[in-house]
Design a protein around this motif. Structure first.
Motif, PDB file in Angstrom:
ATOM      1  N   VAL A 117       0.848  -1.192   0.000  1.00 24.75           N
ATOM      2  CA  VAL A 117       0.000   0.000   0.000  1.00 24.75           C
ATOM      3  C   VAL A 117       0.886   1.244   0.000  1.00 24.75           C
ATOM      4  O   VAL A 117       1.816   1.350   0.799  1.00 24.75           O
ATOM      5  N   PRO A 118       0.643   2.200  -0.883  1.00 19.84           N
ATOM      6  CA  PRO A 118       1.491   3.399  -0.938  1.00 19.84           C
ATOM      7  C   PRO A 118       1.492   4.155   0.378  1.00 19.84           C
ATOM      8  O   PRO A 118       0.477   4.220   1.084  1.00 19.84           O
ATOM      9  N   SER A 119       2.622   4.734   0.717  1.00 21.82           N
ATOM     10  CA  SER A 119       2.708   5.543   1.934  1.00 21.82           C
ATOM     11  C   SER A 119       1.924   6.832   1.758  1.00 21.82           C
ATOM     12  O   SER A 119       1.705   7.293   0.632  1.00 21.82           O
ATOM     13  N   ARG A 120       1.513   7.395   2.876  1.00 20.82           N
ATOM     14  CA  ARG A 120       0.720   8.625   2.815  1.00 20.82           C
ATOM     15  C   ARG A 120       0.986   9.476   4.059  1.00 20.82           C
ATOM     16  O   ARG A 120       1.041   8.959   5.168  1.00 20.82           O
ATOM     17  N   TRP A 121       1.129  10.784   3.837  1.00 19.42           N
ATOM     18  CA  TRP A 121       1.336  11.742   4.924  1.00 19.42           C
ATOM     19  C   TRP A 121      -0.009  12.213   5.452  1.00 19.42           C
ATOM     20  O   TRP A 121      -0.986  12.303   4.708  1.00 19.42           O
ATOM     21  N   PHE A 122      -0.052  12.540   6.747  1.00 17.53           N
ATOM     22  CA  PHE A 122      -1.225  13.203   7.297  1.00 17.53           C
ATOM     23  C   PHE A 122      -0.768  14.356   8.173  1.00 17.53           C
ATOM     24  O   PHE A 122       0.316  14.336   8.742  1.00 17.53           O
ATOM     25  N   THR A 123      -1.620  15.371   8.258  1.00 15.97           N
ATOM     26  CA  THR A 123      -1.216  16.613   8.921  1.00 15.97           C
ATOM     27  C   THR A 123      -1.654  16.704  10.374  1.00 15.97           C
ATOM     28  O   THR A 123      -0.928  17.229  11.211  1.00 15.97           O
ATOM     29  N   PHE A 124      -2.855  16.204  10.699  1.00 17.08           N
ATOM     30  CA  PHE A 124      -3.323  16.375  12.078  1.00 17.08           C
ATOM     31  C   PHE A 124      -3.845  15.109  12.722  1.00 17.08           C
ATOM     32  O   PHE A 124      -3.730  14.937  13.928  1.00 17.08           O
ATOM     33  N   ASN A 125      -4.468  14.174  11.994  1.00 11.92           N
ATOM     34  CA  ASN A 125      -4.878  12.934  12.645  1.00 11.92           C
ATOM     35  C   ASN A 125      -5.087  11.805  11.650  1.00 11.92           C
ATOM     36  O   ASN A 125      -5.201  12.013  10.437  1.00 11.92           O
ATOM     37  N   ALA A 126      -5.115  10.596  12.194  1.00 11.36           N
ATOM     38  CA  ALA A 126      -5.450   9.393  11.436  1.00 11.36           C
ATOM     39  C   ALA A 126      -6.201   8.479  12.387  1.00 11.36           C
ATOM     40  O   ALA A 126      -6.229   8.707  13.603  1.00 11.36           O
ATOM     41  N   GLY A 127      -6.822   7.453  11.852  1.00 15.94           N
ATOM     42  CA  GLY A 127      -7.552   6.527  12.714  1.00 15.94           C
ATOM     43  C   GLY A 127      -7.763   5.193  12.026  1.00 15.94           C
ATOM     44  O   GLY A 127      -8.004   5.140  10.811  1.00 15.94           O
ATOM     45  N   LEU A 128      -7.642   4.122  12.802  1.00 20.44           N
ATOM     46  CA  LEU A 128      -7.937   2.783  12.303  1.00 20.44           C
ATOM     47  C   LEU A 128      -9.053   2.216  13.163  1.00 20.44           C
ATOM     48  O   LEU A 128      -8.911   2.122  14.388  1.00 20.44           O
ATOM     49  N   GLY A 129     -10.179   1.871  12.539  1.00 16.87           N
ATOM     50  CA  GLY A 129     -11.285   1.304  13.292  1.00 16.87           C
ATOM     51  C   GLY A 129     -12.493   2.221  13.328  1.00 16.87           C
ATOM     52  O   GLY A 129     -12.917   2.756  12.298  1.00 16.87           O
ATOM     53  N   PHE A 130     -13.024   2.437  14.517  1.00 19.30           N
ATOM     54  CA  PHE A 130     -14.331   3.062  14.695  1.00 19.30           C
ATOM     55  C   PHE A 130     -14.428   4.438  14.039  1.00 19.30           C
ATOM     56  O   PHE A 130     -15.355   4.700  13.271  1.00 19.30           O
ATOM     57  N   ASP A 131     -13.498   5.353  14.353  1.00 17.98           N
ATOM     58  CA  ASP A 131     -13.644   6.721  13.833  1.00 17.98           C
ATOM     59  C   ASP A 131     -13.503   6.745  12.320  1.00 17.98           C
ATOM     60  O   ASP A 131     -14.153   7.541  11.628  1.00 17.98           O
ATOM     61  N   ALA A 132     -12.668   5.844  11.760  1.00 15.07           N
ATOM     62  CA  ALA A 132     -12.545   5.770  10.309  1.00 15.07           C
ATOM     63  C   ALA A 132     -13.837   5.260   9.676  1.00 15.07           C
ATOM     64  O   ALA A 132     -14.206   5.671   8.576  1.00 15.07           O
ATOM     65  N   GLY A 133     -14.536   4.365  10.391  1.00 15.62           N
ATOM     66  CA  GLY A 133     -15.830   3.907   9.903  1.00 15.62           C
ATOM     67  C   GLY A 133     -16.830   5.046   9.826  1.00 15.62           C
ATOM     68  O   GLY A 133     -17.632   5.132   8.885  1.00 15.62           O
ATOM     69  N   VAL A 134     -16.787   5.945  10.811  1.00 19.29           N
ATOM     70  CA  VAL A 134     -17.667   7.118  10.806  1.00 19.29           C
ATOM     71  C   VAL A 134     -17.352   8.002   9.596  1.00 19.29           C
ATOM     72  O   VAL A 134     -18.257   8.463   8.892  1.00 19.29           O
ATOM     73  N   VAL A 135     -16.062   8.228   9.352  1.00 20.27           N
ATOM     74  CA  VAL A 135     -15.648   9.042   8.204  1.00 20.27           C
ATOM     75  C   VAL A 135     -16.158   8.432   6.897  1.00 20.27           C
ATOM     76  O   VAL A 135     -16.656   9.137   6.016  1.00 20.27           O
ATOM     77  N   GLY A 136     -16.057   7.107   6.784  1.00 18.12           N
ATOM     78  CA  GLY A 136     -16.554   6.441   5.579  1.00 18.12           C
ATOM     79  C   GLY A 136     -18.040   6.631   5.390  1.00 18.12           C
ATOM     80  O   GLY A 136     -18.519   6.853   4.266  1.00 18.12           O
ATOM     81  N   ARG A 137     -18.797   6.554   6.479  1.00 18.70           N
ATOM     82  CA  ARG A 137     -20.248   6.750   6.390  1.00 18.70           C
ATOM     83  C   ARG A 137     -20.580   8.177   5.969  1.00 18.70           C
ATOM     84  O   ARG A 137     -21.494   8.408   5.171  1.00 18.70           O
ATOM     85  N   VAL A 138     -19.844   9.140   6.505  1.00 17.06           N
ATOM     86  CA  VAL A 138     -20.082  10.538   6.133  1.00 17.06           C
ATOM     87  C   VAL A 138     -19.801  10.743   4.645  1.00 17.06           C
ATOM     88  O   VAL A 138     -20.567  11.421   3.938  1.00 17.06           O
TER      89      VAL A 138
END
Length: 322
Positions: free
Chosen positions: A144-165
């Motif tokens: 999987v290609p690497s990726r930078w993030f500036t303020f946050n990341a999440g694996l699991g519940f909060d990422a699921g919320v982002v996907g739903r949004v």
């Protein structure tokens, strides 16, 4: 000074007329090329072109956190080099604008533009640390290609919320805080692993942290905003340190009520706490493994399912105008 302005025409809080005014204001102070993005990933391509050019000194991102993330990934395509790379300025145009606000910029696009012009005249800038996520070697996600993030990341519940949004926005719904809160409730009701987490956090020289349901990685504080209210998942997180992690090992109804209240009442001095809370500060690197594929998000952008992600905190990665 030669500058590139990357404009997201779909930015939710700026009109075409406002964007024209901002472009004229910036162009009065520098040799400005304004480019409107036309496809997903276009801002990343423009950031890379700016990084590879010999004369662009500044890249201005006009849009939300997703636009900023793309520009940053373009600028850092060949790796961080704060001395050589163009500086970054951010004009907030999204619904939340966490990165810009965490830098101390006004949340209004016009006021932020004025602040950026003042900072350029006065030579105000800072070099910030960023987070880098890569596929873990030896796992099915290693390619999987690497990726930078500036303020946050999440694996699991909060990422699921982002996907739903994101799904709701694709159906024409407007991105609002009420929409996010509804998706939090739906994600909780549908979460199959809320009592027995599948995530293990591993870091060099330490015992693994097992059975996490939720894992939030913070590169700055606050973690997000609800309207004008800052929310602190990891109050000590900073652009000047490594990465912070907030993990929860249980998401029962009572636990969600408790930790949601703690988040809503959080402050720069106090975040979530309790026997099911894991809070780690200033990590240079760690890996999250999951027994089942889980959603991953970075800077509010849903990136699909992953079973293993390695995170690195990279200090002094990029110069930004403040």
């Amino acid at each position: 000074m030669r500058a590139l302005l990357v404009v997201n025409p779909a930015a939710t809080t700026t009109s075409a007329r406002t964007r024209d005014v901002l472009i004229h204001a910036l162009a009065s102070e520098m040799k400005l090329e304004a480019v409107t993005t036309e496809y997903r990933g276009h801002a990343r391509d423009l950031g890379r072109q700016a990084a590879e050019s010999e004369d662009i000194e500044l890249v201005v991102a006009l849009g939300g956190d997703g636009t900023v993330n793309e520009v940053v990934n373009g600028l850092l395509h060949h790796g961080p080099d704060p001395v050589r790379l163009p500086r970054l300025a951010v004009v907030p145009g999204g619904s939340t604008n966490v990165f810009a606000r965490a830098l101390g910029l006004p949340n209004d696009a016009v006021e932020a533009t004025g602040a950026i012009l003042d900072a350029l005249r006065e030579g105000r800038e800072r070099t910030v640390g960023l987070g880098l996520a890569t596929g873990t070697p030896g796992t099915e996600d290693e390619a999987v290609p690497s990726r930078w993030f500036t303020f946050n990341a999440g694996l699991g519940f909060d990422a699921g919320v982002v996907g739903r949004v994101e799904q709701q926005r694709e159906r024409g719904r407007r991105s609002t805080h009420a929409l996010y809160l509804r998706q939090v409730l739906r994600q909780f009701l549908d979460e199959p692993h809320r009592r027995h987490g599948t995530i293990t956090l591993e870091r060099p020289g330490e015992e693994p942290v097992e059975d996490l349901v939720l894992s939030i990685i913070c590169n700055a504080a606050p973690w997000t905003f609800l309207g004008n209210r800052p929310v602190y998942a990891s109050p000590k997180a900073s652009f000047d340190t490594g990465l912070d992690v907030l993990g929860l090992s249980r998401l029962s109804t009572a636990a969600v009520a408790r930790y949601s209240t703690q988040l809503l009442t959080s402050s720069p001095e106090r975040g979530p706490r309790g026997k099911h809370v894991v809070s780690l500060h200033d990590l240079s690197g760690f890996t999250l493994h999951s027994k089942v594929p889980l959603p991953l998000q970075m800077d509010g952008d849903h990136l699909g399912l992953r079973t293993s992600v390695t995170f690195t905190g990279v200090r002094r990665a990029l110069r930004v105008i403040v």
